[in-house]
Design an enzyme around this catalytic site. Structure first.
Site, PDB file in Angstrom:
ATOM      1  N   GLY A 109       0.807  -1.214   0.000  1.00  0.00           N
ATOM      2  CA  GLY A 109       0.000   0.000   0.000  1.00  0.00           C
ATOM      3  C   GLY A 109       0.839   1.263   0.000  1.00  0.00           C
ATOM      4  O   GLY A 109       1.992   1.267   0.440  1.00  0.00           O
TER       5      GLY A 109
ATOM      6  N   GLY B 158       0.263  -5.819   1.002  1.00  0.00           N
ATOM      7  CA  GLY B 158      -0.882  -5.914   0.111  1.00  0.00           C
ATOM      8  C   GLY B 158      -0.500  -6.211  -1.319  1.00  0.00           C
ATOM      9  O   GLY B 158      -1.294  -6.779  -2.075  1.00  0.00           O
TER      10      GLY B 158
ATOM     11  N   GLU C 136       3.844  -5.486   8.186  1.00  0.00           N
ATOM     12  CA  GLU C 136       2.921  -4.464   8.678  1.00  0.00           C
ATOM     13  C   GLU C 136       2.956  -4.261  10.189  1.00  0.00           C
ATOM     14  O   GLU C 136       2.835  -3.129  10.679  1.00  0.00           O
ATOM     15  CB  GLU C 136       1.488  -4.804   8.239  1.00  0.00           C
ATOM     16  CG  GLU C 136       1.245  -4.762   6.745  1.00  0.00           C
ATOM     17  CD  GLU C 136       1.572  -6.069   6.054  1.00  0.00           C
ATOM     18  OE1 GLU C 136       1.297  -6.179   4.848  1.00  0.00           O
ATOM     19  OE2 GLU C 136       2.112  -6.988   6.714  1.00  0.00           O
TER      20      GLU C 136
ATOM     21  N   ASP D  66      -2.624  -7.841   6.495  1.00  0.00           N
ATOM     22  CA  ASP D  66      -3.920  -7.549   5.882  1.00  0.00           C
ATOM     23  C   ASP D  66      -4.080  -8.166   4.500  1.00  0.00           C
ATOM     24  O   ASP D  66      -3.306  -9.024   4.090  1.00  0.00           O
ATOM     25  CB  ASP D  66      -4.121  -6.032   5.805  1.00  0.00           C
ATOM     26  CG  ASP D  66      -3.098  -5.353   4.893  1.00  0.00           C
ATOM     27  OD1 ASP D  66      -2.019  -5.945   4.639  1.00  0.00           O
ATOM     28  OD2 ASP D  66      -3.362  -4.223   4.440  1.00  0.00           O
TER      29      ASP D  66
END
Length: 425
Positions: free
Chosen positions: A105, A152, A175, A183
Site C-alpha cells: 500500500g 498488500g 505491517e 492484511d
C-alpha cells in the site's frame, strides 16, 4: 522519454563542454522526474493489454515500486471484471514494471489522510473487495513476480492459480512493525502455512526468497529471471486457459527448488516451539531462551526487530492470525477490513501513523509507540479493534452467483452515507 532527452543533449552544439552537456542532461532529467512525480506526464498506473486470448495487466509505477494507490485498485478491478466476463479472454497475466512487483500500500497516502476521518476508506474498501475476487477468480491467472512483493502487493501474487517467482523475488508482510496488521487476506493465508510459520512471518516481517515461497506453497514455480520474458511470450501464444496446458508451459521454463542450508524454513522446529505460545510476550521470551543455544545466532536480530515493533501492532496481528485458523476467506477479509478502518481511525492508537512517519517521512527509524510496551497494551482495547463497524459500512462479500461482482464501494452503506452528507451540505 529519458533516452530521447539524452539523445537531444548529445546532439547539442559541439562547442558545449562535456560537463555543461552533462549538467544540462541532469537538469532536464530531474525536470522529467518531477513532472512524473507530480502527475504532469500521464503514464497509466496500470496498463491493460489484449494479446489474442491473453489479457496482460502491468503495474506501472516503477519509481514508486508499484505501490497500491486508489487508481491502481480501481483500474485493476475494472480490468479483472471485464476480462472475467469476456468470452474471448482465456488467460490473465499480471506483472510489475521495474524492480518490484508491488511493495504494498501507498503509505504516504495513508499518512496524508491521518487528520481526516476515513479519507482512505474508499481505496481500502475497493482493495478488500478486489482481494476476494482475485481469490475466487474464474479464469486462469498467472502472476509473474520478478522483484519485491510485500504486504498488500503480495495479495496480487499468492492467490493466483499460478505464481511464478525468480531469484530476484523478495516477499514479506512487515505491517506489524509499523503499527498495522497483516492484511489483504494474509490472516487467511498465513494461518494455513505449515506449523506456526504464519505467526512468525506476520510478527517478524521476515523475508522469503523465490525458492522459499515455492517450498511452502505461496508460489507455484521458480523460473530464472533471464527466462521470464520467454515464458511470458510463450504464454501469450498458447490461446488456452486450460490449467494443465498452462502448467505444462510454465514447467518448461521452471527449475526444481533446493533450499539454501541457512534458509529460515530449516528453522521450523524452533519456530514452532516459540510461535505457538499464547501471547506475544511469551513468544519473545521463548525465542530469547532459544537464542542462547548453540547454532541459534540467527534469532538475535529477529528478536531485536520484534522489540522495535509496535506493541499494539504485534498484539493485533497475533490475534488476527490465530482467529484466521478457524475462519473462512470471507470472514478473514471482513475482520481485516474492520481492523484496517479502526487503525486508520486511531481507535485505540496512532501507532501506524507514527510508524509511517519514522519509516518514510522523517526517516529517523525511531518511532515513539503509544503504548510503549506490551504490558501497557490493554487487551480490552484490542477487543475494540475487532468489533463490527457502525453505520452499516461492513465489507460486502458476494454471497450468490448472481451477485458475483456485487458489493462494490459505490453500493456500500458508507458511500450512501457520504452521499447523504454531501446533499445535506
Amino acid at each position: 522519454m529519458v533516452s530521447h532527452i539524452l539523445s537531444s543533449i548529445l546532439h547539442q552544439t559541439p562547442f558545449a563542454s562535456p560537463l555543461s552537456r552533462l549538467v544540462s542532461y541532469c537538469l532536464r532529467l530531474r525536470k522529467l522526474e518531477m513532472a512524473q512525480e507530480g502527475g504532469i506526464i500521464n503514464e497509466p498506473f496500470v496498463i491493460g493489454e489484449e494479446k489474442g486470448s491473453v489479457r496482460l495487466s502491468t503495474l506501472n509505477r516503477p519509481r514508486q515500486l508499484n505501490v497500491i494507490s486508489p487508481e491502481v485498485v480501481l483500474k485493476l478491478a475494472e480490468y479483472l471484471e471485464m476480462w472475467e466476463k469476456d468470452d474471448q479472454a482465456k488467460l490473465i497475466l499480471i506483472k510489475g514494471a521495474g524492480r518490484a512487483f508491488s511493495a504494498g500500500g501507498d503509505l504516504k497516502m495513508f499518512y496524508k489522510g491521518r487528520d481526516s476521518k476515513d479519507s482512505c476508506l474508499e481505496v481500502v474498501y475497493r482493495m478488500y473487495w478486489l482481494c476476494f475476487h482475485i481469490h475466487t477468480y474464474k479464469k486462469t491467472q498467472v502472476s509473474l513476480v520478478n522483484g519485491i512483493s510485500m504486504g498488500g502487493g503480495a495479495s496480487l501474487m499468492v492467490p493466483m492459480k499460478f505464481s511464478v517467482v525468480t531469484e530476484k523475488t523478495v516477499f514479506s508482510t512487515p505491517e506489524a512493525s509499523i503499527g498495522f496488521h497483516t492484511d489483504c487476506g494474509f490472516s487467511y493465508i498465513h494461518s494455513r502455512l505449515p506449523g506456526y510459520l504464519g505467526e512468525f512471518l506476520a510478527l517478524t516481517g521476515a523475508r522469503l526468497n523465490g525458492k522459499e515461497l515455492v517450498a511452502i506453497g505461496m508460489a507455484t514455480h521458480f523460473v530464472p529471471s533471464d527466462k521470464l520474458a520467454d515464458l511470458e511470450a510463450q504464454l501469450v501464444t498458447l490461446d488456452s486457459g486450460d490449467v494443465n496446458v498452462v502448467r505444462s508451459t510454465i514447467e518448461e521454463f521452471s527449475e526444481k527448488v533446493n533450499l539454501d542450508k541457512d534458509s529460515i524454513l530449516n528453522k521450523q522446529s524452533v519456530i514452532n516451539v516459540c510461535f505457538s505460545k499464547e501471547s506475544v510476550k511469551q513468544i519473545i521470551q521463548a525465542f530469547e531462551a532459544e537464542a542462547s543455544k548453540e547454532g541459534n545466532e540467527w534469532i538475535t536480530p529477529v528478536i531485536k526487530g520484534l522489540k522495535r515493533s509496535s506493541p499494539t501492532g504485534l498484539k493485533i496481528t497475533l490475534r488476527s492470525i490465530r482467529e484466521g485458523r478457524n475462519q473462512t476467506l470471507s470472514d478473514c477479509l471482513k475482520k481485516e477490513f474492520r481492523l484496517t478502518v479502526n487503525t486508520l481511525r486511531k481507535t485505540i492508537s496512532a501507532d501506524m501513523y507514527e510508524g509511517i512517519r519514522a519509516l518514510t517521512i522523517d526517516k529517523d527509524n525511531s518511532p515513539k509507540w503509544n503504548p510503549a510496551t506490551l504490558d501497557e497494551v490493554d487487551d480490552e482495547n484490542i477487543n475494540l479493534m475487532f468489533k463490527p463497524l457502525e453505520d452499516d459500512i461492513e465489507l460486502l462479500i458476494p454471497e450468490t452467483e448472481e451477485n458475483r461482482w456485487g458489493g462494490k464501494y459505490a453500493t456500500s452503506g458508507y458511500a450512501s452515507l457520504i452521499q447523504c452528507k454531501r446533499e445535506e451540505n
